[in-house]
Scaffold this motif. Structure first.
Motif, short mmCIF file in Angstrom:
data_model
loop_
_atom_site.label_atom_id
_atom_site.label_comp_id
_atom_site.label_asym_id
_atom_site.label_seq_id
_atom_site.Cartn_x
_atom_site.Cartn_y
_atom_site.Cartn_z
N ILE A 1 0.86 -1.27 -0.16
CA ILE A 1 -0.05 0.04 0.06
C ILE A 1 0.94 1.03 0.00
O ILE A 1 0.63 2.26 -0.60
CB ILE A 1 -0.84 -0.02 1.23
CG1 ILE A 1 -2.01 -1.21 1.06
CG2 ILE A 1 -1.62 1.32 1.38
CD1 ILE A 1 -2.70 -1.09 0.01
N ILE A 2 2.00 1.11 0.71
CA ILE A 2 2.80 2.43 0.79
C ILE A 2 3.46 2.79 -0.54
O ILE A 2 3.39 3.50 -1.07
CB ILE A 2 3.92 2.22 1.79
CG1 ILE A 2 3.28 2.22 3.36
CG2 ILE A 2 5.01 3.34 1.71
CD1 ILE A 2 4.22 1.82 4.33
N ALA A 3 3.83 1.66 -1.22
CA ALA A 3 4.32 1.55 -2.50
C ALA A 3 3.48 2.15 -3.48
O ALA A 3 3.76 3.16 -4.25
CB ALA A 3 5.00 0.18 -2.87
N SER A 4 2.37 1.61 -3.49
CA SER A 4 1.41 2.30 -4.61
C SER A 4 1.00 3.54 -4.16
O SER A 4 0.89 4.47 -5.13
CB SER A 4 0.13 1.37 -4.19
OG SER A 4 -1.05 1.60 -4.95
N PHE B 1 4.74 4.20 -7.14
CA PHE B 1 5.65 3.08 -7.47
C PHE B 1 5.05 2.15 -8.32
O PHE B 1 3.78 1.87 -7.99
CB PHE B 1 6.59 2.43 -6.50
CG PHE B 1 7.55 3.03 -5.87
CD1 PHE B 1 8.95 3.17 -6.33
CD2 PHE B 1 7.40 3.88 -4.71
CE1 PHE B 1 10.01 3.75 -5.88
CE2 PHE B 1 8.50 4.88 -4.03
CZ PHE B 1 9.73 4.70 -4.60
N ASP B 2 5.37 1.36 -9.36
CA ASP B 2 4.65 0.63 -10.10
C ASP B 2 4.05 -0.74 -9.26
O ASP B 2 3.20 -1.36 -9.65
CB ASP B 2 5.42 0.46 -11.28
CG ASP B 2 5.71 1.13 -12.24
OD1 ASP B 2 5.02 2.15 -12.37
OD2 ASP B 2 6.84 1.24 -13.00
N ASP B 3 5.10 -1.00 -8.43
CA ASP B 3 4.74 -2.27 -7.45
C ASP B 3 5.59 -2.26 -6.55
O ASP B 3 6.66 -1.55 -6.25
CB ASP B 3 5.07 -3.73 -8.19
CG ASP B 3 6.41 -3.70 -8.99
OD1 ASP B 3 7.60 -3.74 -8.36
OD2 ASP B 3 6.45 -4.05 -10.16
N GLN B 4 5.39 -3.23 -5.48
CA GLN B 4 6.31 -3.34 -4.36
C GLN B 4 7.79 -3.79 -4.64
O GLN B 4 8.52 -3.14 -3.93
CB GLN B 4 5.57 -4.52 -3.36
CG GLN B 4 6.22 -4.65 -2.08
CD GLN B 4 5.76 -5.65 -1.09
OE1 GLN B 4 4.42 -5.96 -1.27
NE2 GLN B 4 6.22 -6.02 -0.09
N LEU B 5 7.98 -4.38 -5.46
CA LEU B 5 9.18 -4.91 -5.62
C LEU B 5 10.23 -3.69 -6.01
O LEU B 5 11.13 -3.46 -5.58
CB LEU B 5 9.38 -5.90 -6.90
CG LEU B 5 10.66 -6.38 -7.39
CD1 LEU B 5 11.56 -6.99 -6.19
CD2 LEU B 5 10.86 -7.35 -8.38
N ALA B 6 9.43 -2.82 -7.16
CA ALA B 6 10.37 -1.77 -7.54
C ALA B 6 10.63 -0.70 -6.40
O ALA B 6 11.62 -0.08 -6.05
CB ALA B 6 9.44 -0.83 -8.62
N PHE B 7 9.33 -0.50 -5.61
CA PHE B 7 9.73 0.13 -4.20
C PHE B 7 10.76 -0.41 -3.40
O PHE B 7 11.55 0.35 -2.82
CB PHE B 7 8.42 0.64 -3.44
CG PHE B 7 8.65 0.79 -2.05
CD1 PHE B 7 8.84 2.23 -1.91
CD2 PHE B 7 8.28 -0.02 -0.87
CE1 PHE B 7 9.26 2.63 -0.51
CE2 PHE B 7 8.61 0.40 0.16
CZ PHE B 7 8.69 1.81 0.61
#
Length: 69
Positions: free
Chosen positions: A34-37, A41-47
């Motif tokens: 949720i924080i990443a979004s 950020f495109d997704d949690q992995l990118a974040f």
């Protein structure tokens, strides 16, 4: 010259997002996804990759370490 300005702008923007992420990780119980979004950020992995590159620690470990203090 425009590429350099674009790079600097992107760097500042990412630093601002990561600073906000640190705050959210410590002060909320929001999931990392949720924080990443919420930070764009495109997704949690990118974040997670961006965060770890900056702090040499994963977001989950950062939260665990600082939430205990």
């Amino acid at each position: 010259m425009p590429r350099k300005i674009s790079f600097i702008t992107k760097t500042i923007y990412n630093a601002t997002k990561i600073k906000k992420a640190r705050s959210l990780l410590i002060t909320t119980e929001l999931s990392i996804s949720i924080i990443a979004s919420s930070l764009g950020f495109d997704d949690q992995l990118a974040f997670s990759r961006t965060f770890k590159k900056e702090f040499s620690i994963s977001p989950s470990m950062y939260r665990k370490y600082y939430a205990e203090k």
